[in-house]
Every structure is written in structure tokens, then in C-alpha cells.
Design an enzyme around this catalytic site. Structure first.
Site, mmCIF file in Angstrom:
data_model
loop_
_atom_site.group_PDB
_atom_site.id
_atom_site.type_symbol
_atom_site.label_atom_id
_atom_site.label_comp_id
_atom_site.label_asym_id
_atom_site.label_seq_id
_atom_site.Cartn_x
_atom_site.Cartn_y
_atom_site.Cartn_z
ATOM 1 N N ASP A 1 0.817 -1.212 0.000
ATOM 2 C CA ASP A 1 0.000 0.000 0.000
ATOM 3 C C ASP A 1 0.849 1.260 0.000
ATOM 4 O O ASP A 1 2.064 1.207 0.200
ATOM 5 C CB ASP A 1 -0.957 0.012 1.204
ATOM 6 C CG ASP A 1 -0.300 -0.503 2.476
ATOM 7 O OD1 ASP A 1 0.930 -0.361 2.603
ATOM 8 O OD2 ASP A 1 -1.007 -1.035 3.339
ATOM 9 N N ASN B 1 -7.011 -2.725 14.537
ATOM 10 C CA ASN B 1 -8.415 -3.006 14.195
ATOM 11 C C ASN B 1 -8.557 -4.242 13.303
ATOM 12 O O ASN B 1 -9.617 -4.484 12.745
ATOM 13 C CB ASN B 1 -9.030 -1.780 13.502
ATOM 14 C CG ASN B 1 -8.321 -1.438 12.193
ATOM 15 O OD1 ASN B 1 -7.436 -2.174 11.756
ATOM 16 N ND2 ASN B 1 -8.710 -0.345 11.574
ATOM 17 N N HIS C 1 -6.920 -4.803 10.447
ATOM 18 C CA HIS C 1 -6.707 -4.623 9.002
ATOM 19 C C HIS C 1 -5.426 -5.304 8.528
ATOM 20 O O HIS C 1 -4.494 -5.506 9.302
ATOM 21 C CB HIS C 1 -6.765 -3.145 8.592
ATOM 22 C CG HIS C 1 -5.575 -2.313 8.952
ATOM 23 N ND1 HIS C 1 -5.649 -0.947 9.130
ATOM 24 C CD2 HIS C 1 -4.260 -2.619 9.154
ATOM 25 C CE1 HIS C 1 -4.453 -0.464 9.408
ATOM 26 N NE2 HIS C 1 -3.605 -1.460 9.434
ATOM 27 N N GLU D 1 -9.567 -2.077 5.512
ATOM 28 C CA GLU D 1 -10.119 -1.733 6.815
ATOM 29 C C GLU D 1 -11.364 -2.578 7.106
ATOM 30 O O GLU D 1 -11.989 -3.105 6.172
ATOM 31 C CB GLU D 1 -10.519 -0.242 6.814
ATOM 32 C CG GLU D 1 -9.356 0.716 6.579
ATOM 33 C CD GLU D 1 -8.457 0.882 7.803
ATOM 34 O OE1 GLU D 1 -8.218 -0.095 8.525
ATOM 35 O OE2 GLU D 1 -7.975 2.004 8.019
HETATM 36 C C1 F6R Z 1 1.637 -1.314 6.033
HETATM 37 C C2 F6R Z 1 0.368 -2.011 6.166
HETATM 38 C C3 F6R Z 1 -0.407 -2.000 7.443
HETATM 39 C C4 F6R Z 1 0.481 -2.246 8.672
HETATM 40 C C5 F6R Z 1 -0.351 -2.203 9.950
HETATM 41 C C6 F6R Z 1 0.515 -2.333 11.188
HETATM 42 O O1 F6R Z 1 2.159 -1.458 4.733
HETATM 43 O O2 F6R Z 1 -0.086 -2.568 5.221
HETATM 44 O O3 F6R Z 1 -1.406 -2.974 7.381
HETATM 45 O O4 F6R Z 1 1.108 -3.480 8.533
HETATM 46 O O5 F6R Z 1 -1.049 -0.989 10.018
HETATM 47 O O6 F6R Z 1 1.320 -1.205 11.298
HETATM 48 P P1 F6R Z 1 2.497 -1.118 12.382
HETATM 49 O O7 F6R Z 1 3.498 -2.145 11.978
HETATM 50 O O8 F6R Z 1 3.033 0.276 12.242
HETATM 51 O O9 F6R Z 1 1.879 -1.400 13.691
#
Ligand code: F6R
Length: 252
Positions: free
Chosen positions: A74, A143, A145, A150
Site C-alpha cells: 500500500d 483493528n 486490518h 479496513e
Molecule cells: C503497512 C500495512 C499495514 C500495517 C499495519 C501495522 O504497509 O499494510 O497494514 O502493517 O497498520 O502497522 P504497524 O506495523 O506500524 O503497527
């Protein structure tokens, strides 16, 4: 400690460093076994240690990325690729500038495009044309995701423009001066693209992830917890530190 729950192989490590090392070992062995691997990569706080460890091994001449193709999950939208908050900037500084991956083999959704629909279609086509992702690295949001898929009422299959929800904006605000500066949208691989990966390695560290990890592993498969769909994938390794595993350890 290693445990199997359903299709999941779960590795519980002592701490963030051990989690990062195990994850790096998996990426490196994937590239050694198949030097022209297509890697699906994640950003965020969780994989930073894994990238450091990959770079360390590269510097010791243990792995060669010259034939590897990468596809990031992403990218914020819109954002300039030079902005130090963009995931392009993150990937360059945390990994790509330090290994011998070829520039033309790096793919990150284009955060500067004027044509989102075309960009999303092209991104899916590029992944398909090169034979799909061999190994997908994932983090997980508080959450539930994965990528920026989401919680919702349906699973979005393909690469799309996602509205980031309140919890995600809150979680990401730690990297910004003001919460208002956090981008509200992102281009994200869909659940379908993630599920097509041949192998998935999901990392989670810290107590704030414990609830999402529990729901992913034991919960109902539902779009309200996007990561729960991974229960249906046949090759998922989940690497946790003790804190992220705290709610599953006694539940098995
Ligand atoms: C990032 C992504 C997100 C993160 C998730 C956890 O490329 O796709 O799904 O993996 O938000 O983020 P952190 O590692 O910062 O807790």
C-alpha cells in the site's frame, strides 16, 4: 514456542528482535530457494527490524536480490513520492537503498497518479503477469486490518483506493506532527491479491496487537476483521512476540 492452530503455524518469540530475525530468515531462505522471487512487502513500525536484519545478511553476502521483484501492499494517496512520510520513502530508506534490488523491479502503488482506477488495475495486472506473489509479508492493524483493507461489510478483492478509518489514522498519527496531517486515503492491495500469495508471513509485536491477533486466529471469518480471512489460506506463518501472543497463549 511453535504451535499450530487450524491452518496457522504460529511462532511465539521472546521479543521484537527475535521476531524480526525469524522473519528475515524466512525472506532470505525464500530468495535463496527461488532467486527470482516476487516478494510482497509491508511498511509500518513492525517490519523495520526485519528489514535491518535482511540488510545485515545482504552485507555479509548471504543473499542476492538482483532477480527479486517487490510489490508493496500500500501507499498513502495522494502524497508526493519524495515526501518523507510516503511509503516509497520508507522503503527506500529502510531497505531498497541498502540492497541490490533493481529499481525497475520495485513496485509501489503510484501515489502521484491522476488516474486511480487505471493505477489499481495496472497494479493487479503487474502482479498477475509476473506470476503472483511468492512470499507476502504482512503486519496487522489494531483493528484487524491487513494492508489498508479496513474493517468493512465486505472483503474488497482487488487493489483499490481505501478510506482509512479513525483507528488507523490515530495509530499512524505517531509518525506525524499533527493528527490532521495523516493522509485519509491510501491505495491498497485487495484481500484477493493478498490471498493469492503462495506463502504469507504475518508479524505482530506488542500488547496493542493482542486483541486483533486473537480475533484473527480464533474469531469468525468476517470482513469486520479483515485478517480473519487468513484462516482460509493454506500457508500462513504468524510470528509474534510474547506481548502480541498474550491472549492466545492460554487459549490453545
Ligand atoms: C503497512 C500495512 C499495514 C500495517 C499495519 C501495522 O504497509 O499494510 O497494514 O502493517 O497498520 O502497522 P504497524 O506495523 O506500524 O503497527
Amino acid at each position: 514456542m511453535n504451535i499450530n492452530i487450524g491452518n496457522f503455524k504460529i511462532i511465539i518469540t521472546e521479543n521484537y528482535e527475535e521476531m524480526s530475525k525469524k522473519a528475515s530468515d524466512m525472506v532470505i531462505s525464500q530468495v535463496i530457494i527461488k532467486p527470482d522471487s516476487n516478494l510482497g512487502l509491508a511498511t509500518g513500525g513492525t517490519p523495520v527490524g526485519m528489514y535491518k536484519e535482511i540488510i545485515r545478511n545482504y552485507e555479509l553476502d548471504r543473499v542476492d536480490f538482483s532477480k527479486v521483484k517487490s510489490f508493496n501492499l500500500d501507499e498513502y494517496y495522494p502524497i508526493s513520492r519524495d515526501n518523507n512520510q510516503s511509503y516509497t520513502y520508507y522503503m527506500n530508506t529502510n531497505l531498497f537503498n541498502h540492497i541490490n534490488i533493481l529499481k525497475e523491479n520495485i513496485h509501489i502503488p503510484n501515489s502521484e497518479t491522476n488516474n486511480v482506477i487505471e493505477e489499481c488495475e495496472n497494479y493487479d495486472k503487474m502482479m498477475e503477469d509476473c506470476g503472483g506473489i511468492d512470499l507476502q509479508i504482512l503486519g496487522i492493524g489494531n483493528n484487524g486490518h491487513i494492508g489498508f483493507n479496513e474493517p468493512d461489510t465486505y472483503f474488497e478483492a482487488r487493489t483499490h483506493l481505501a478510506d482509512l478509518n479513525k483507528e488507523t489514522i490515530e495509530a499512524n498519527s505517531r509518525y506525524f506532527e499533527k493528527k490532521e496531517d495523516v493522509p485519509k486515503k491510501a491505495l491498497s492491495m485487495g484481500i484477493g491479491s493478498i490471498m493469492k500469495a503462495k506463502k504469507i508471513v504475518l508479524l505482530a509485536s506488542g500488547e496493542s496487537k493482542a486483541k486483533a491477533v486473537e480475533k484473527m486466529i480464533f474469531g469468525k471469518i468476517e470482513p469486520g476483521v479483515p485478517a480473519s480471512i487468513l484462516q482460509l489460506h493454506e500457508d500462513v506463518i504468524i510470528i509474534l512476540d510474547k506481548e502480541a501472543a498474550s491472549l492466545i497463549i492460554n487459549k490453545k
